[in-house]
Design a protein around this motif. Sequence first.
Motif, PDB file in Angstrom:
ATOM      1  N   ASN A 165      -6.033   4.033  -1.959  1.00  0.00           N
ATOM      2  CA  ASN A 165      -5.275   2.798  -2.160  1.00  0.00           C
ATOM      3  C   ASN A 165      -6.128   1.735  -2.849  1.00  0.00           C
ATOM      4  O   ASN A 165      -5.641   1.027  -3.740  1.00  0.00           O
ATOM      5  CB  ASN A 165      -4.759   2.276  -0.822  1.00  0.00           C
ATOM      6  N   ALA A 209      -3.235   4.915   5.162  1.00  0.00           N
ATOM      7  CA  ALA A 209      -3.023   3.467   5.191  1.00  0.00           C
ATOM      8  C   ALA A 209      -1.981   3.058   6.215  1.00  0.00           C
ATOM      9  O   ALA A 209      -2.078   1.987   6.820  1.00  0.00           O
ATOM     10  CB  ALA A 209      -2.625   2.972   3.810  1.00  0.00           C
ATOM     11  N   LEU A 222       0.843  -1.190   0.000  1.00  0.00           N
ATOM     12  CA  LEU A 222       0.000   0.000   0.000  1.00  0.00           C
ATOM     13  C   LEU A 222       0.882   1.245   0.000  1.00  0.00           C
ATOM     14  O   LEU A 222       2.052   1.195   0.374  1.00  0.00           O
ATOM     15  CB  LEU A 222      -0.912   0.020   1.238  1.00  0.00           C
TER      16      LEU A 222
END
Length: 271
Positions: free
Chosen positions: A98, A142, A89
């Motif tokens: 993402n 993320a 990611l």
Amino acid sequence: MLAVEGLTCRFGTKAAVDNANYTIAPGAFVGVIGRSGAGKSTMLRMINRLAEPTAGRIMFDGLDVTALKGRELRQWRARSAMIFQQFNLVGRLDVLTNVLMGRLSGMPQWRSLTQMWPDEDRALAMSALEQFDMAQYASQRADQLSGGQQQRVAIARALVQQPDLILADEPIASLDPRNTRIVMDALLRINKHFGITVMCNLHSLDLARTYCDRLIGMSAGRVVFDGAPAQLTEHIARELYDLEADEVMGSTPIHAPVGARVPEYGAAAVA
């Protein structure tokens, strides 16, 4: 159907994969097992064409995957989605972006450069996140998620590619037992609910027997076992894993019957 014919990959004089031959029917959940260095990762990377075969070919429903180039190769990589051990990611981007990266192959270049995502792609990405109880994290970076959460985001990204095949390369290697269960349940859900073929490299035989309906065992680059989990005897397992056998045969305390259920997702699945 996926057909691997005489597939070989050499690095110098060493054969990472040596003359592999097998076919996989649509909708199967196949575990690729074997000790570290057996050639499992190279096998999956060749199917996705991240690694180039030295010999042999890969066929998918009449398509010669080994001959693809340019745009056709990019399209194949969308159809054969990869899930990696380290998630892959972009940590500084939010979760939704993402997941939307899985739609890049079908976008015009100007949209991919400006990241002007169509509304239908955003809806698809949110739906994929909801499948794995991750929609509430859509606006979060993320790199602020746990390992299990990041892997579920990676699985959602693979799902929005709308693939025919998912190739999962040791997807639970860096996870604790609870998140291991959650991630494997997510892959099983994709396989059973959407009918997507899954090939998953696994180190634990306990996990392989629990989740997979077929096992391909590799040793020193060669396929040395191909059959149902029930056919994998302790003797064969010890031949496959040698000194690692005791470790992998009891590494994860999961003892559900093979294919016993398709997991439901709710509060209990949130890491």
